[in-house]
Design a protein around this motif. Structure first.
Motif, PDB file in Angstrom:
ATOM      1  N   ILE A   1     -16.599 -41.802 -10.944  1.00 41.67           N
ATOM      2  CA  ILE A   1     -15.109 -42.369 -11.476  1.00 41.67           C
ATOM      3  C   ILE A   1     -14.235 -40.536  -9.987  1.00 41.67           C
ATOM      4  O   ILE A   1     -14.752 -39.992 -10.539  1.00 41.67           O
ATOM      5  CB  ILE A   1     -15.172 -40.991 -12.297  1.00 41.67           C
ATOM      6  CG1 ILE A   1     -16.217 -42.006 -13.527  1.00 41.67           C
ATOM      7  CG2 ILE A   1     -13.900 -40.503 -12.979  1.00 41.67           C
ATOM      8  CD1 ILE A   1     -15.675 -40.884 -14.643  1.00 41.67           C
ATOM      9  N   SER A   2     -13.474 -41.598  -9.890  1.00 39.67           N
ATOM     10  CA  SER A   2     -12.551 -41.428  -9.011  1.00 39.67           C
ATOM     11  C   SER A   2     -11.077 -40.968  -8.721  1.00 39.67           C
ATOM     12  O   SER A   2     -10.204 -41.918  -8.940  1.00 39.67           O
ATOM     13  CB  SER A   2     -12.466 -41.551  -7.657  1.00 39.67           C
ATOM     14  OG  SER A   2     -11.717 -41.077  -6.371  1.00 39.67           O
TER      15      SER A   2
ATOM     16  N   SER B   1     -17.038 -39.993  -0.097  1.00 38.62           N
ATOM     17  CA  SER B   1     -17.097 -41.129   0.019  1.00 38.62           C
ATOM     18  C   SER B   1     -18.694 -41.525  -0.298  1.00 38.62           C
ATOM     19  O   SER B   1     -19.500 -42.465  -0.559  1.00 38.62           O
ATOM     20  CB  SER B   1     -16.017 -42.232  -0.045  1.00 38.62           C
ATOM     21  OG  SER B   1     -15.934 -42.090   1.559  1.00 38.62           O
ATOM     22  N   LEU B   2     -19.172 -41.047   1.106  1.00 34.40           N
ATOM     23  CA  LEU B   2     -20.310 -41.168   0.839  1.00 34.40           C
ATOM     24  C   LEU B   2     -21.759 -41.425   1.085  1.00 34.40           C
ATOM     25  O   LEU B   2     -22.417 -41.792   0.773  1.00 34.40           O
ATOM     26  CB  LEU B   2     -20.449 -41.077   3.105  1.00 34.40           C
ATOM     27  CG  LEU B   2     -21.655 -41.011   3.893  1.00 34.40           C
ATOM     28  CD1 LEU B   2     -21.451 -43.376   4.418  1.00 34.40           C
ATOM     29  CD2 LEU B   2     -22.126 -40.894   5.041  1.00 34.40           C
ATOM     30  N   ILE B   3     -20.932 -39.990   0.178  1.00 38.75           N
ATOM     31  CA  ILE B   3     -22.411 -39.497  -1.094  1.00 38.75           C
ATOM     32  C   ILE B   3     -22.228 -40.707  -1.987  1.00 38.75           C
ATOM     33  O   ILE B   3     -23.706 -40.767  -1.968  1.00 38.75           O
ATOM     34  CB  ILE B   3     -21.693 -38.031  -1.539  1.00 38.75           C
ATOM     35  CG1 ILE B   3     -21.429 -37.177  -0.345  1.00 38.75           C
ATOM     36  CG2 ILE B   3     -22.717 -37.850  -2.666  1.00 38.75           C
ATOM     37  CD1 ILE B   3     -21.386 -36.398  -0.697  1.00 38.75           C
ATOM     38  N   TYR B   4     -21.012 -41.170  -2.617  1.00 37.30           N
ATOM     39  CA  TYR B   4     -21.774 -42.194  -3.457  1.00 37.30           C
ATOM     40  C   TYR B   4     -21.953 -43.376  -3.015  1.00 37.30           C
ATOM     41  O   TYR B   4     -23.090 -44.110  -3.872  1.00 37.30           O
ATOM     42  CB  TYR B   4     -20.894 -41.963  -4.215  1.00 37.30           C
ATOM     43  CG  TYR B   4     -19.403 -42.355  -4.532  1.00 37.30           C
ATOM     44  CD1 TYR B   4     -18.996 -44.070  -4.064  1.00 37.30           C
ATOM     45  CD2 TYR B   4     -17.945 -41.584  -4.158  1.00 37.30           C
ATOM     46  CE1 TYR B   4     -18.087 -44.511  -3.840  1.00 37.30           C
ATOM     47  CE2 TYR B   4     -17.333 -42.082  -3.895  1.00 37.30           C
ATOM     48  CZ  TYR B   4     -16.639 -43.785  -3.764  1.00 37.30           C
ATOM     49  OH  TYR B   4     -15.649 -43.754  -2.661  1.00 37.30           O
TER      50      TYR B   4
ATOM     51  N   VAL C   1     -25.016 -34.257 -10.099  1.00 36.41           N
ATOM     52  CA  VAL C   1     -24.127 -33.493  -8.979  1.00 36.41           C
ATOM     53  C   VAL C   1     -23.062 -33.036  -8.789  1.00 36.41           C
ATOM     54  O   VAL C   1     -21.984 -34.630  -9.959  1.00 36.41           O
ATOM     55  CB  VAL C   1     -25.117 -34.728  -7.710  1.00 36.41           C
ATOM     56  CG1 VAL C   1     -23.937 -33.557  -6.622  1.00 36.41           C
ATOM     57  CG2 VAL C   1     -26.014 -34.517  -7.340  1.00 36.41           C
ATOM     58  N   LEU C   2     -21.602 -32.753  -9.421  1.00 39.77           N
ATOM     59  CA  LEU C   2     -20.793 -32.721  -9.725  1.00 39.77           C
ATOM     60  C   LEU C   2     -20.062 -32.016  -7.787  1.00 39.77           C
ATOM     61  O   LEU C   2     -20.883 -30.810  -7.586  1.00 39.77           O
ATOM     62  CB  LEU C   2     -20.148 -31.346 -10.501  1.00 39.77           C
ATOM     63  CG  LEU C   2     -18.394 -31.065 -10.276  1.00 39.77           C
ATOM     64  CD1 LEU C   2     -17.794 -32.057 -10.556  1.00 39.77           C
ATOM     65  CD2 LEU C   2     -18.625 -30.138 -11.223  1.00 39.77           C
ATOM     66  N   CYS C   3     -19.579 -32.538  -7.167  1.00 41.52           N
ATOM     67  CA  CYS C   3     -19.303 -32.242  -5.698  1.00 41.52           C
ATOM     68  C   CYS C   3     -18.436 -32.144  -5.961  1.00 41.52           C
ATOM     69  O   CYS C   3     -17.434 -33.168  -5.775  1.00 41.52           O
ATOM     70  CB  CYS C   3     -19.836 -33.179  -5.004  1.00 41.52           C
ATOM     71  SG  CYS C   3     -20.100 -32.787  -2.680  1.00 41.52           S
ATOM     72  N   LEU C   4     -17.409 -31.328  -5.396  1.00 45.05           N
ATOM     73  CA  LEU C   4     -15.717 -30.552  -5.366  1.00 45.05           C
ATOM     74  C   LEU C   4     -16.330 -30.161  -3.286  1.00 45.05           C
ATOM     75  O   LEU C   4     -17.350 -28.938  -3.352  1.00 45.05           O
ATOM     76  CB  LEU C   4     -15.606 -29.863  -5.515  1.00 45.05           C
ATOM     77  CG  LEU C   4     -15.803 -29.725  -7.330  1.00 45.05           C
ATOM     78  CD1 LEU C   4     -15.541 -28.172  -7.704  1.00 45.05           C
ATOM     79  CD2 LEU C   4     -14.804 -30.505  -7.501  1.00 45.05           C
ATOM     80  N   MET C   5     -15.363 -31.099  -2.735  1.00 47.93           N
ATOM     81  CA  MET C   5     -14.865 -31.214  -1.485  1.00 47.93           C
ATOM     82  C   MET C   5     -13.847 -31.195  -0.856  1.00 47.93           C
ATOM     83  O   MET C   5     -13.168 -31.889  -1.704  1.00 47.93           O
ATOM     84  CB  MET C   5     -15.748 -31.907  -0.535  1.00 47.93           C
ATOM     85  CG  MET C   5     -17.858 -31.701  -1.148  1.00 47.93           C
ATOM     86  SD  MET C   5     -19.044 -33.128  -0.536  1.00 47.93           S
ATOM     87  CE  MET C   5     -18.766 -32.729   1.555  1.00 47.93           C
TER      88      MET C   5
END
Length: 70
Positions: A60-61, A43-46, A32-36
């Motif tokens: 990686i942030s 952050s809740l996603i990971y 998943v590449l999530c651009l929001m």
């Protein structure tokens, strides 16, 4: 742990935007590449995915680099 139990851990009642879709994709093994935008809840996603998966999770942030530039 399932994703709803993980949400209770963070004291959240519901997902926002595409969070649940991204989490479901991660939990089924998809890449998943999530651009929001800022504040949308990346952050809740990971964090929820990390609690639900029974493996090591690496995130990686660029957040610190972005903060220094601003």
């Amino acid at each position: 742990m399932d994703k709803y139990k993980a949400m209770e851990f963070f004291r959240k009642d519901s997902f926002r935007g595409k969070q649940e879709e991204a989490i479901d994709a991660i939990l089924t093994g998809e890449r998943v590449l999530c651009l929001m935008p800022t504040g949308e809840g990346k952050s809740l996603i990971y964090q929820v995915s990390g609690l639900c998966l029974d493996k090591t999770v690496i995130v990686i942030s660029p957040l610190i680099a972005l903060m220094k530039q601003q």
